[in-house]
Design an enzyme around this catalytic site. Structure first.
Site, PDB file in Angstrom:
ATOM      1  N   PHE A  48       0.780  -1.286   0.228  1.00 49.64           N
ATOM      2  CA  PHE A  48      -0.009   0.060  -0.155  1.00 49.64           C
ATOM      3  C   PHE A  48       0.898   1.368  -0.154  1.00 49.64           C
ATOM      4  CE2 PHE A  48      -1.950   3.178   3.014  1.00 49.64           C
ATOM      5  CZ  PHE A  48      -2.950   3.760   2.099  1.00 49.64           C
ATOM      6  N   HIS A  49       0.357   2.336  -0.752  1.00 48.67           N
ATOM      7  CA  HIS A  49       1.190   3.358  -0.914  1.00 48.67           C
ATOM      8  C   HIS A  49      -0.113   4.546  -0.412  1.00 48.67           C
ATOM      9  CE1 HIS A  49       3.094   7.189  -1.999  1.00 48.67           C
ATOM     10  NE2 HIS A  49       4.147   6.647  -2.389  1.00 48.67           N
ATOM     11  N   SER A  50       0.189   5.416   0.516  1.00 46.39           N
ATOM     12  CA  SER A  50      -0.790   6.434   0.901  1.00 46.39           C
ATOM     13  C   SER A  50      -0.752   7.662   0.308  1.00 46.39           C
ATOM     14  CB  SER A  50      -1.016   6.499   2.444  1.00 46.39           C
ATOM     15  OG  SER A  50       0.052   7.324   2.922  1.00 46.39           O
TER      16      SER A  50
END
Length: 950
Positions: free
Chosen positions: A806-808
């Site tokens: 995941f990349h916010s």
């Protein structure tokens, strides 16, 4: 006593057909004998494959039958040895039968026949166990040589209707069998379908039958003469004129058939290859420009000013000045040579000056090609040759990238140490420019033909812009459109290899349509089909979307001769100057749809790839409108008759296309995934997982970094790794895919993540463990950039474990990050399985959104709650025993460190108590290589050593 002739006594005389029959019987005996012996002695072993055995699989493949088991391998090798004599005799007799004065084709076919015989011996006597690489090289060479041998035999067939009929049937069956053969092999290898390998085996055996049967047909031709052995020296050979049956004459009356009439000239073939290589160089430099420009906003985290270099391609505007146009036309060779500055840019260490060198190369190259089309405008044959070379150059570029895992070996971001062939590429470019420009040039005076008056130069310019943008953005890499439709595991659509070869085949087919069926390529019906393909690619997934991509690929290549040929009839400053300007605007729009959070006016274009695709097709439609008007005025839609010299010149470009297609098939075979990957420490049921933000695979000095990444991932013994900022399938990033190289070199399964049409910066997952299922998520992003995530389920030592990459969003968008944290916490909390989160969270430990990610709702634990010096990368987990944690410095590869965690499957979550390394079993320890100063700039930092937990 045998019959006597005036030139000696005949010792032996027999019909030539017995050579064919002997070859056929002995060859079939080799395969059938090995099958009988293998089934009798080792049935259950030879039907067993890496996934299934009897009863799911119940018939052995050819490779399993003739492989490494004694005695069936010996039976096969013995009979293949006996086959060699009749085989060479068959090739020799076929040459005698078909040889005729002033024709090189019989010699070429004979060479292919001998080459096939040697390569057959290669894969027969060098087994995959002896040397896997050489076995594959011999096998691929044999398959590749089968195509020219088969087509050559068909073209040279004597006037024997029965033999011709059988050859056509067997050749059609042979090549037609390849389609289901590949299909069922993929069903077995990729989808692991029980019984698929047995069906594949039947088609594999059918190939053997058809291959040997095709050569057996020569028995019908060899009946016309005897093989005679006399006691005197000298052999007389008849010079009978070759005849061709009516059916073949009908084929030769068709456009493609007419192309191959007449003799063969090696010089002309070299000329065509030189032209194509110059086209390859153009596309190599153009595709590298955006990649070099991208380095600067990437490191400036916004617009840097160097983006203006994108406009390097508008140099054809200079052709509006008569004096400049005259100088360029009269010195076209030197303009081409000056453009090669772009290939020498790799010698410059400074990223700024390297960009300027590439920009200058693109400036001169666009000027040179626009001028070349302009000066050839009144010579249909030469203009078509230049357009063909430019278009085939794109195919060559795509094949080169397919072979080099989406990297171009002559780009300025590579050198000898990271996979570059820059010196070879530049040397060949100099030679090919000199050869391709040695002919006379035409006048520099602009004199449009009457047909151009009925077309619009502006519309022609738009058509060229749409064409160039479509070819660059979608076809400069064979895997781009595949990743547009990629949706994760289980695999439900195409994969980059082998299906990249399908994209390349569609490109070649499209160009053939454009060359031989110009009216079709220029028609609105075909344009409508291209629009349908574009719509399917944009809106559909998996195979449905890819079928649209193939249709669009075919159309774009077919439109190239029509649109460029039409543009060349007008003023080059307008058609190619305005054309490249409009192309650049499309390139910027192509960037704006994903970089909307960093550019002026970005929100207007946010996530509107559909707008970009629509604009591209409308521009091409404008060009078709202009080309149709010109053609209607010229001859009411009928193409001019093409001269014999023109048809022959055209044939050499077809040979180059055929060679590139064979190369792509060979690459697809060599790159086919093995799916036999193993974790590093299965004895401890250990999982070593890492997270790394790779900064789009450009290091701090603007060099391609995938090989350096490969080395450190291998040395850290990572079994699972999440890569962020990994989506490189855009013009500004070179239409690359680092995950292909890493996955194949490291032996890992790969999920590319949300595709380039999902408007993220990318997240990817590499795993030594089989990926059972994966789902792509685009987390809530009401204001800022989209946040991608992969939720995958892996089979770790027989237990299902989830991994989320995941990349916010950015720090500037707190509401985005809040919504994303809630979404992800819910997703993780709903998983009933053990789970590892490999992430980029943008939060302080024990503050703000951290308490949403690490909470009762998510059920997740921080890998080290005491590590207070974090902001971006985090590893969280649940349901596994965490045994170790390390932070490894990035060197100059990127701007972010590597975080690594070690977990043991099947054991309960432990405590946060730290223990010394001496109490940790050897197999659970981190490599000592990174202690102290480490290696190549990678070392344990922050804690200066790994941490271990009880």
């Amino acid at each position: 006593m045998g019959p006597r002739y005036k030139d000696g006594e005949v010792l032996v005389s027999f019909s030539g057909k017995w050579v064919s029959w002997t070859h056929t019987i002995v060859a079939y005996s080799a395969f059938i004998g090995a099958l009988i012996v293998g089934v009798y002695l080792h049935y259950y072993k030879i039907v067993q494959n890496q996934y299934y055995g009897y009863p799911q699989e119940w018939f052995p493949s050819v490779s399993a039958t003739i492989g490494d088991r004694y005695p069936e391998r010996s039976v096969f090798q013995l009979f293949i040895c006996l086959t060699s004599g009749p085989r060479f005799a068959l090739v020799f007799l076929w040459y005698i039968l078909t040889a005729r004065p002033n024709s090189s084709l019989p010699k070429f076919v004979a060479v292919m026949g001998v080459f096939r015989s040697f390569t057959c011996g290669g894969w027969t006597y060098v087994t995959s166990t002896d040397d896997h690489d050489w076995h594959d090289i011999f096998m691929i060479s044999y398959i590749v040589a089968t195509l020219p041998w088969t087509l050559g035999c068909l073209a040279l067939s004597p006037p024997n209707a029965r033999a011709i009929k059988y050859r056509k049937y067997l050749a059609s069956l042979f090549f037609g069998t390849l389609v289901p053969l590949i299909y069922f092999f993929i069903q077995h290898k990729v989808h692991k379908v029980p019984g698929a390998y047995t069906i594949y085996a039947f088609f594999e055996w059918a190939l053997i039958l058809f291959d040997v049967g095709f050569d057996a047909v020569t028995a019908l031709d060899f009946e016309t003469f005897d093989v005679v052995v006399r006691d005197l020296k000298g052999v007389s050979r008849g010079s009978a004129q070759r005849h061709v049956d009516t059916a073949l004459e009908k084929v030769k009356d068709k456009p493609i058939g007419q192309t191959f009439r007449g003799g063969f000239s090696l010089t002309d073939l070299v000329d065509a290859a030189a032209d194509v290589y110059n086209g390859f160089v153009f596309w190599s430099m153009l595709t590298s420009l955006g990649l070099c420009v991208w380095y600067f906003p990437l490191w400036h985290m916004g617009i840097s000013g160097y983006e203006v270099m994108v406009m390097s391609s508008v140099s054809p505007f200079l052709l509006a000045v008569p004096g400049v146009r005259s100088i360029v036309v009269r010195n076209i060779r030197y303009v081409h040579l000056l453009s090669l500055t772009g290939l020498l840019a790799y010698l410059i260490k400074s990223p700024v000056w390297r960009l300027f060198a590439v920009g200058f190369g693109v400036w001169m190259s666009c000027l040179a090609w626009a001028t070349t089309w302009y000066v050839e405008r009144s010579n249909q044959q030469r203009l078509e040759s230049r357009i063909s070379a430019w278009s085939i150059g794109l195919i060559a570029s795509s094949v080169a990238k397919f072979a080099c895992f989406t990297s171009n070996p002559i780009w300025p971001i590579v050198h000898a140490e990271n996979g570059g062939w820059n010196k070879v590429g530049f040397s060949l470019a100099v030679l090919t420019v000199i050869r391709a420009t040695r002919g006379p040039t035409l006048t520099a005076t602009y004199t449009p033909d009457n047909a151009a008056k009925k077309g619009s130069s502006t519309l022609a310019a738009l058509g060229f812009a749409g064409l160039c943008f479509g070819m660059h953005s979608l076809l400069s890499d064979s895997s781009t459109v595949i990743l547009w439709v990629w949706e994760g595991f289980p695999i439900r659509g195409p994969i980059s290899s082998p299906h990249g070869a399908y994209t390349i085949f569609a490109m070649g087919l499209g160009l053939l349509i454009g060359l031989y069926y110009e009216n079709l390529a220029r028609g609105w019906t075909f344009y409508g089909l291209g629009c349908i393909g574009a719509a399917l690619l944009t809106t559909q997934k998996n195979w449905s979307g890819y079928y649209g991509a193939l249709l669009l690929s075919t159309y774009l290549m077919a439109a190239a001769p029509v649109l460029i040929g039409s543009a060349a009839k007008h003023s080059p400053a307008i058609t190619f100057g305005v054309g490249f300007l409009a192309y650049n605007i499309m390139v910027l729009a192509h960037v704006w749809v994903v970089a909307y959070a960093f550019v002026p006016g970005g929100p207007l274009m946010r996530e509107h790839t559909d707008w970009v695709m629509t604009a591209m097709m409308l521009e091409i439609g404008a060009g078709i409108f202009s080309a149709t008007a010109s053609a209607s005025y010229r001859n009411k839609g009928r193409s001019k008759p093409y001269s014999a010299a023109g048809r022959k010149a055209r044939s050499y470009y077809l040979y180059v296309i055929g060679l590139l297609q064979l190369l792509s098939v060979s690459v697809a075979y060599l790159r086919f995934p093995t799916y036999d990957y193993k974790p590093h420490h299965p004895e401890q049921k250990l999982v070593t997982a890492g997270i790394w933000t790779i900064h789009f695979s450009l290091d701090n000095d603007m060099w391609s970094s995938e090989r350096r990444m490969r080395d450190v991932i291998k040395e850290l013994e990572l079994d699972v790794v999440g890569l962020l900022e990994s989506d490189l399938q855009r013009i500004i990033m070179g239409n690359r895919d680092t995950t292909q190289f890493l996955a194949e070199d490291l032996g890992m399964y790969v999920d590319y993540g949300p595709g380039p049409n999902k408007h993220t910066w990318g997240s990817a997952l590499l795993s030594k463990f089989p990926i059972i299922n994966s789902t792509h998520h685009l987390l809530p992003s009401p204001v800022g950039e989209l946040a991608p995530a992969i939720h995958a389920t892996l089979d770790m030592y027989g237990e299902l474990v989830d991994v989320v990459v995941f990349h916010s969003g950015q720090d500037e968008d707190p509401e985005d990050r809040r919504q994303q944290s809630e979404y992800l916490a819910k997703l993780m909390g709903q998983s009933p399985r053990p789970l590892i989160l490999l992430s980029y969270l943008v939060t302080q430990p024990n503050q703000g959104n951290y308490h949403t990610y690490v909470s009762e709702n998510s059920q997740m634990h921080d890998i080290d709650p005491s590590d207070w010096d974090r902001w971006c990368e985090y590893i969280l987990y649940k349901g596994l025993k965490r045994t170790g944690y390390a932070r490894v410095s990035r060197s100059t590869i990127t701007d972010t460190e590597i975080q690594v965690g070690k977990f043991v499957v099947g054991q309960p979550v432990g405590s946060n108590d730290l223990i010394g390394e001496e109490y940790v079993p050897e197999g659970l320890r981190f490599p000592s290589l990174f202690r102290g100063e480490g290696v190549r700039g990678h070392r344990y930092h922050v804690f200066n050593e790994p941490r271990y937990y009880n």
